[in-house]
Design a protein around this motif. Structure first.
Motif, PDB file in Angstrom:
ATOM      1  N   SER A 142       5.292  -2.381   1.753  1.00 48.67           N
ATOM      2  CA  SER A 142       4.947  -3.782   1.536  1.00 48.67           C
ATOM      3  C   SER A 142       4.735  -4.488   2.871  1.00 48.67           C
ATOM      4  N   TYR A 143       3.798  -5.361   2.878  1.00 48.10           N
ATOM      5  CA  TYR A 143       3.487  -6.108   4.096  1.00 48.10           C
ATOM      6  C   TYR A 143       3.865  -7.570   3.906  1.00 48.10           C
ATOM      7  N   TYR A 144       4.636  -8.032   4.813  1.00 43.55           N
ATOM      8  CA  TYR A 144       5.079  -9.419   4.732  1.00 43.55           C
ATOM      9  C   TYR A 144       4.702 -10.160   6.009  1.00 43.55           C
ATOM     10  N   ARG A 145       4.544 -11.422   5.831  1.00 43.96           N
ATOM     11  CA  ARG A 145       4.227 -12.283   6.972  1.00 43.96           C
ATOM     12  C   ARG A 145       5.204 -13.449   6.950  1.00 43.96           C
ATOM     13  N   CYS A 146       5.672 -13.785   8.105  1.00 43.54           N
ATOM     14  CA  CYS A 146       6.614 -14.899   8.178  1.00 43.54           C
ATOM     15  C   CYS A 146       5.891 -16.177   7.759  1.00 43.54           C
ATOM     16  N   LYS A 159       0.828  -1.191   0.000  1.00 42.09           N
ATOM     17  CA  LYS A 159       0.000   0.000   0.000  1.00 42.09           C
ATOM     18  C   LYS A 159       0.868   1.248   0.000  1.00 42.09           C
ATOM     19  N   VAL A 160       0.381   2.229  -0.659  1.00 40.93           N
ATOM     20  CA  VAL A 160       1.078   3.510  -0.644  1.00 40.93           C
ATOM     21  C   VAL A 160       0.532   4.307   0.520  1.00 40.93           C
ATOM     22  N   LYS A 190       5.168 -10.229  11.561  1.00 32.98           N
ATOM     23  CA  LYS A 190       4.894  -9.492  10.337  1.00 32.98           C
ATOM     24  C   LYS A 190       6.003  -8.490  10.106  1.00 32.98           C
ATOM     25  N   LYS A 191       6.065  -8.116   8.914  1.00 27.41           N
ATOM     26  CA  LYS A 191       7.141  -7.210   8.526  1.00 27.41           C
ATOM     27  C   LYS A 191       6.630  -6.185   7.537  1.00 27.41           C
ATOM     28  N   LEU A 192       6.908  -4.971   7.831  1.00 27.37           N
ATOM     29  CA  LEU A 192       6.539  -3.905   6.924  1.00 27.37           C
ATOM     30  C   LEU A 192       7.812  -3.334   6.327  1.00 27.37           C
ATOM     31  N   VAL A 193       7.800  -3.218   5.068  1.00 27.56           N
ATOM     32  CA  VAL A 193       8.992  -2.707   4.403  1.00 27.56           C
ATOM     33  C   VAL A 193       8.635  -1.553   3.501  1.00 27.56           C
ATOM     34  N   GLU A 194       9.360  -0.515   3.678  1.00 27.60           N
ATOM     35  CA  GLU A 194       9.163   0.629   2.802  1.00 27.60           C
ATOM     36  C   GLU A 194      10.473   1.359   2.655  1.00 27.60           C
ATOM     37  N   LYS A 195      10.546   2.101   1.621  1.00 24.93           N
ATOM     38  CA  LYS A 195      11.782   2.840   1.393  1.00 24.93           C
ATOM     39  C   LYS A 195      11.662   4.227   1.983  1.00 24.93           C
ATOM     40  N   ASN A 196      12.818   4.677   2.363  1.00 25.77           N
ATOM     41  CA  ASN A 196      12.870   6.014   2.911  1.00 25.77           C
ATOM     42  C   ASN A 196      12.414   6.987   1.836  1.00 25.77           C
TER      43      ASN A 196
END
Length: 430
Positions: free
Chosen positions: A294-298, A284-285, A306-312
DNA sequence: CGTATTTGACCCGCGC
DNA sequence: GCGCGGGTCAAATACG
């Protein structure tokens, strides 16, 4: 584990290398019976101190001689930008721990042992007073990460590192066990952005003002290693992390009894590998950042991390990863699958220590980190373990150990302050 | 064919 | 009460 039943050394011997044990023993000797790390070195300002460096250098030499291997100098040069963190009234100077390239951060993410478990050992089994300020562990480094660990809204809780275990709360607290959990961990989500980048706080904001008031008040009772978590109820975006801030951040916060670890890593990849397997379930933006989150799940069965990843927003090379929860398992072994072949595209699996990954949990438990990392990094890896061990005063190391024990004690985490490498060096020196 | 990713819709909490 | 935004779901799609 046996954090509270007094079997520290049992775990220790089982999980630590002789060198690490020896180093820890030195720390023990240094601590005068109390908080060798956090208490001995309340000064957490990471600004280079020539004298300290000089002393550290001497210490390093001594330690190198003692341990039988060369101890690489701590890299704190790039930490300086983070000084802004500590100059902000909201934050109290916090220790910085340099995590050099190749060092595995999985201890923080994987484990219960490194973070939560460590706490379980240093936290009295009885409920702690809720008037303790949040504590923050921060590490920053030339390479990859700065860590912030904090207790949301938790007033300062004196961590009795040497406090004799009581009640054997080392057992994994479960609903059945009824083991006392650290209270008030249902505190609200911390505003990570505030923690990670106080500079980004927008003055004038009602919430920010409230937060600041709160923080200032909390600061009065804490003298170091504390980041007061504003009672923000809504998670704030990390987009405010400015490029001129610390480039590498790990933040560990608590969210409804789960631990949240925030890492900002410099990486070309959209999804830097951390050794665990993740499955993307959403993207999601978010406002303020053109780069999607981005949302990730183990993918590990039963693991709800869970893991949220986004760029600076300002620097796409900086990837901010937010880990929600603690892995209760060891990183999965390397797979000969497509995932492992997608390293260059930022897949979830990468075992190449030289790749631009966080190197989280990538190390086989039975293999020395020294064996896997480029030689120049090997000592650092050992030192990482050493630091972590000494810092957390943990008899056990979850990572690189083959015990595979699962510690589900997320709730017993104290978010114990971990000193930065400089402080560790000082501790060793002293 | 199994697994992972994409993506629009939906849910829900928070702020106004 | 309403709108916004973050987080999640789940069907469709892609990939090996």
């Amino acid at each position: 584990m046996s954090d509270c039943d007094g079997n520290f050394m049992d775990d220790f011997s089982a999980l630590s290398s002789p060198r690490i044990r020896e180093a820890l023993a030195m720390l023990d000797q240094n601590e005068n019976g109390r908080y060798p790390i956090s208490e001995t070195f309340p000064q957490t300002n990471v600004s280079p101190d020539p004298q300290s460096e000089q002393r550290s250098g001497g210490l390093r030499d001594r330690m190198a001689a003692k341990l039988g291997f060369d101890i690489p100098p701590l890299e704190i040069g790039r930490v300086s930008p983070s000084a802004n963190l500590f100059s902000n009234p909201i934050l109290v100077p916090s220790p910085i721990l340099v995590i050099s390239p190749g060092l595995s951060l999985s201890p923080f993410l994987q484990s219960p042992n490194m973070l939560s478990n460590s706490s379980s050992q240093i936290i009295p089994p009885c409920p702690l007073p809720n008037d303790a300020p949040p504590e923050t562990v921060e590490s920053s480094g030339d390479a990859h990460a700065m860590m912030i660990i904090s207790n949301n809204n938790l007033p300062h809780q004196p961590i009795e590192v040497d406090l004799p275990p009581q009640g054997g709360s080392d057992d994994i607290p479960t609903e059945n066990s009824g083991a006392p959990l650290v209270p008030s961990f249902d505190s609200e989500v911390v505003a990570e952005a505030d923690v990670m980048n106080p500079i980004s706080l927008e003055s004038g904001s009602k919430d920010d003002n409230k937060d600041r008031e709160y923080n200032q008040e909390e600061d009065k009772v804490e003298d170091h290693n504390v980041v007061v978590e504003p009672p923000s109820r809504k998670r704030k975006s990390l987009v405010n992390i400015k490029e001129n801030m610390v480039s590498n951040i790990i933040g560990v916060t608590r969210r409804n009894k789960t631990q949240r670890v925030i890492i900002q890593v410099e990486s070309e990849e959209d999804h830097p590998d951390d050794g665990f397997r993740w499955r993307k379930y959403g993207q999601k933006v978010v406002t303020g950042n053109a780069n999607p989150r981005s949302y990730y799940r183990c993918t590990y069965t039963g693991c709800e991390v869970k893991k949220l990843v986004e760029k600076n927003v300002d620097n796409v090379k900086l990837v901010v990863a937010t880990y929600d929860g603690i892995h209760e398992h060891v990183p999965p072994p390397e797979r000969k699958s497509k995932s492992s072949t997608k390293n260059q595209s930022g897949s979830s699996i990468s075992q190449d220590p030289s790749s631009q990954t966080l190197g989280l949990g990538m190390l086989p438990s039975s293999v020395s980190t020294s064996q896997l990392l480029p030689s120049p990094l090997a000592p650092q890896m050992d030192m990482m373990q050493y630091y972590m061990d000494g810092l957390s005063k943990l008899p056990s190391l979850p990572v690189n150990q083959n015990h595979g024990s699962v510690n589900r004690d997320d709730e017993t985490m104290t978010d114990r302050v971990i000193s930065d490498g400089t402080e560790v060096y000082k501790a060793i020196r002293d």
